[in-house]
Scaffold this motif. Structure first.
Motif, PDB file in Angstrom:
ATOM      1  N   ALA A  81       0.832  -1.203   0.000  1.00 37.77           N
ATOM      2  CA  ALA A  81       0.000   0.000   0.000  1.00 37.77           C
ATOM      3  C   ALA A  81       0.863   1.249   0.000  1.00 37.77           C
ATOM      4  O   ALA A  81       1.651   1.482   0.919  1.00 37.77           O
ATOM      5  CB  ALA A  81      -0.921  -0.007   1.220  1.00 37.77           C
ATOM      6  N   CYS A  82       0.705   2.060  -1.050  1.00 37.61           N
ATOM      7  CA  CYS A  82       1.495   3.281  -1.224  1.00 37.61           C
ATOM      8  C   CYS A  82       0.591   4.503  -1.037  1.00 37.61           C
ATOM      9  O   CYS A  82      -0.559   4.496  -1.469  1.00 37.61           O
ATOM     10  CB  CYS A  82       2.116   3.334  -2.613  1.00 37.61           C
ATOM     11  N   ARG A 119       6.281 -12.014  12.576  1.00 40.07           N
ATOM     12  CA  ARG A 119       5.373 -12.226  11.458  1.00 40.07           C
ATOM     13  C   ARG A 119       5.379 -11.060  10.467  1.00 40.07           C
ATOM     14  O   ARG A 119       4.659 -11.085   9.471  1.00 40.07           O
ATOM     15  CB  ARG A 119       3.956 -12.470  11.974  1.00 40.07           C
ATOM     16  N   LEU A 120       6.181 -10.041  10.750  1.00 39.40           N
ATOM     17  CA  LEU A 120       6.283  -8.901   9.837  1.00 39.40           C
ATOM     18  C   LEU A 120       7.296  -9.189   8.733  1.00 39.40           C
ATOM     19  O   LEU A 120       8.330  -9.815   8.971  1.00 39.40           O
ATOM     20  CB  LEU A 120       6.707  -7.645  10.592  1.00 39.40           C
ATOM     21  N   SER A 121       6.992  -8.713   7.531  1.00 35.55           N
ATOM     22  CA  SER A 121       7.915  -8.813   6.406  1.00 35.55           C
ATOM     23  C   SER A 121       8.622  -7.476   6.204  1.00 35.55           C
ATOM     24  O   SER A 121       8.045  -6.415   6.450  1.00 35.55           O
ATOM     25  CB  SER A 121       7.158  -9.181   5.123  1.00 35.55           C
ATOM     26  N   PRO A 146      -2.056 -10.040   2.673  1.00 34.60           N
ATOM     27  CA  PRO A 146      -1.066  -9.293   3.452  1.00 34.60           C
ATOM     28  C   PRO A 146      -0.973  -7.857   2.947  1.00 34.60           C
ATOM     29  O   PRO A 146      -1.024  -7.612   1.738  1.00 34.60           O
ATOM     30  CB  PRO A 146       0.244 -10.041   3.208  1.00 34.60           C
ATOM     31  N   ILE A 147      -0.845  -6.920   3.872  1.00 34.75           N
ATOM     32  CA  ILE A 147      -0.715  -5.500   3.528  1.00 34.75           C
ATOM     33  C   ILE A 147       0.661  -5.023   3.968  1.00 34.75           C
ATOM     34  O   ILE A 147       0.964  -5.012   5.167  1.00 34.75           O
ATOM     35  CB  ILE A 147      -1.807  -4.651   4.206  1.00 34.75           C
ATOM     36  N   ARG A 181       0.898   3.806  10.822  1.00 30.74           N
ATOM     37  CA  ARG A 181       0.035   3.064   9.897  1.00 30.74           C
ATOM     38  C   ARG A 181       0.459   1.597   9.845  1.00 30.74           C
ATOM     39  O   ARG A 181      -0.379   0.686   9.837  1.00 30.74           O
ATOM     40  CB  ARG A 181       0.111   3.709   8.516  1.00 30.74           C
ATOM     41  N   LEU A 182       1.760   1.370   9.794  1.00 25.89           N
ATOM     42  CA  LEU A 182       2.276   0.002   9.744  1.00 25.89           C
ATOM     43  C   LEU A 182       1.906  -0.760  11.018  1.00 25.89           C
ATOM     44  O   LEU A 182       1.439  -1.903  10.945  1.00 25.89           O
ATOM     45  CB  LEU A 182       3.795   0.048   9.563  1.00 25.89           C
ATOM     46  N   TRP A 183       2.114  -0.143  12.164  1.00 24.12           N
ATOM     47  CA  TRP A 183       1.798  -0.822  13.416  1.00 24.12           C
ATOM     48  C   TRP A 183       0.302  -1.120  13.545  1.00 24.12           C
ATOM     49  O   TRP A 183      -0.089  -2.102  14.152  1.00 24.12           O
ATOM     50  CB  TRP A 183       2.262   0.033  14.599  1.00 24.12           C
TER      51      TRP A 183
END
Length: 361
Positions: free
Chosen positions: A138-139, A255-257, A202-203, A216-218
């Motif tokens: 997501a950009c 679990r984060l990429s 997955p986002i 936003r990521l968290w």
């Protein structure tokens, strides 16, 4: 270790079908996957070339293929780094999903550009078509004139993106979606098909390392995809901060990429200009030089050493963007990478036991 030449040589690999390559990071908890970034699109010679490239990189053991999103390209100096050819991200992703069987498709999508109903439908349909092989990067977007032409408020793009992502998640997960926000309201509707993956695709949050981007990521992200800077140590500090913040919010940071793009071959000025522009607009880290994305043109041992630096920084995926202005030139570098670099990376796994992390369901 045998010495290798400093130039790229064509390696015949017609009979070589490789299992996906993996290298461990220093924690022993994650692995590095390899993606192929298709941009710039014009060099492939249309969809026939894109299709041939996709099938070949699947054979060579890459894990995913990456597409990007712009609607138009400006003329003049403002267009530096963009390149004119931008096929629609959704059509391209759907096409790739039908001609491959294993590759994950990473779609970098400017979320504020379109109604969340449209984007949510495109994402869910492609994920269903591919049987769960889509990842949404997501950009927030960065080119102000494009926002003006699409009638989207550039100054509010972050708030628009946050609300659109929340509304999309509601559509993907609730039987009778309801959402009431400043930019979009939903009620009395049925949304089908939903994502093949559960609870949804997955986002990954793409862009910079500013406060709003990390919040936003968290809140909703399954991964981080920075653009700009080529210093693994500095990027690694941000990854550590992201992991700490995730744990503090009750999330499993394992679990984060974390994905970064590296150039393969001589540095492409377009790639550096584009990454600098995106990072600057999104609060990211921009190096002093225009080419702020790492490019490697050395021998295989040097490329392996560089890849290990990014793995040690915490990246779990590296996207390869080969230099070259034609299909033949790009694929020459890809074939070289598969023949010369991947075996060295795989050799490092022989005495290492490392579990693969679960992808977000």
């Amino acid at each position: 270790m045998p010495r290798r030449t400093n130039h790229l040589t064509r390696i015949p690999l017609e009979s070589m079908i490789r299992a996906p390559a993996r290298i461990p990071n220093t924690e022993g908890l994650a692995v590095v996957h390899f993606s192929m970034w298709l941009w710039p699109y014009g060099r492939w010679g249309g969809f026939d070339g894109i299709g041939r490239a996709a099938k070949r990189i699947e054979e060579l053991g890459f894990d995913s293929i990456t597409v990007s999103d712009h609607t138009v390209c400006p003329t003049g100096p403002e267009g530096d780094g963009l390149m004119p050819d931008w096929p629609d991200w959704a059509v391209t992703s759907a096409y790739l999903s039908t001609i491959t069987t294993r590759l994950r498709i990473v779609a970098c999508v400017a979320i504020p550009y379109r109604s969340p109903l449209v984007t949510a439908k495109q994402v869910a349909t492609i994920d269903d078509l591919s049987r769960g092989r889509l990842t949404l990067a997501a950009c927030v977007g960065w080119w102000e004139r494009e926002f003006d032409m699409l009638n989207v408020p550039y100054a509010r793009r972050g708030a628009v993106m946050d609300e659109y992502l929340e509304a999309m998640r509601v559509m993907w997960t609730e039987e009778r979606p309801r959402f009431d926000g400043e930019f979009v309201s939903l009620c009395d509707l049925v949304f089908e098909p939903r994502c093949y993956q559960r609870p949804h695709v997955p986002i990954w949050i793409a862009g910079g390392a500013g406060r709003k981007s990390l919040e936003r990521l968290w809140r909703v992200g399954d991964g981080w995809m920075p653009m700009g800077d080529d210093r693994p140590a500095l990027l690694g500090e941000t990854i550590a901060r992201i992991k700490d913040g995730a744990e503090q919010r009750g999330r499993d940071s394992r679990r984060l990429s974390f994905r970064y793009t590296i150039g393969l071959g001589e540095a492409e000025s377009a790639l550096g200009l584009l990454s600098s522009a995106i990072a600057g607009a999104n609060g990211g880290i921009v190096a002093d030089e225009p080419s702020s994305t790492a490019s490697f043109a050395g021998n295989a041992d040097q490329v392996v050493d560089a890849i290990h630096q990014y793995a040690e920084a915490g990246f779990t995926e590296l996207a390869i963007n080969p230099s070259g202005r034609s299909y033949a030139a790009c694929m020459e570098r890809v074939e070289w990478f598969a023949a010369e670099v991947l075996p060295l990376l795989e050799a490092g796994l022989r005495d290492v036991r490392c579990g693969s992390p679960d992808r977000p369901a």
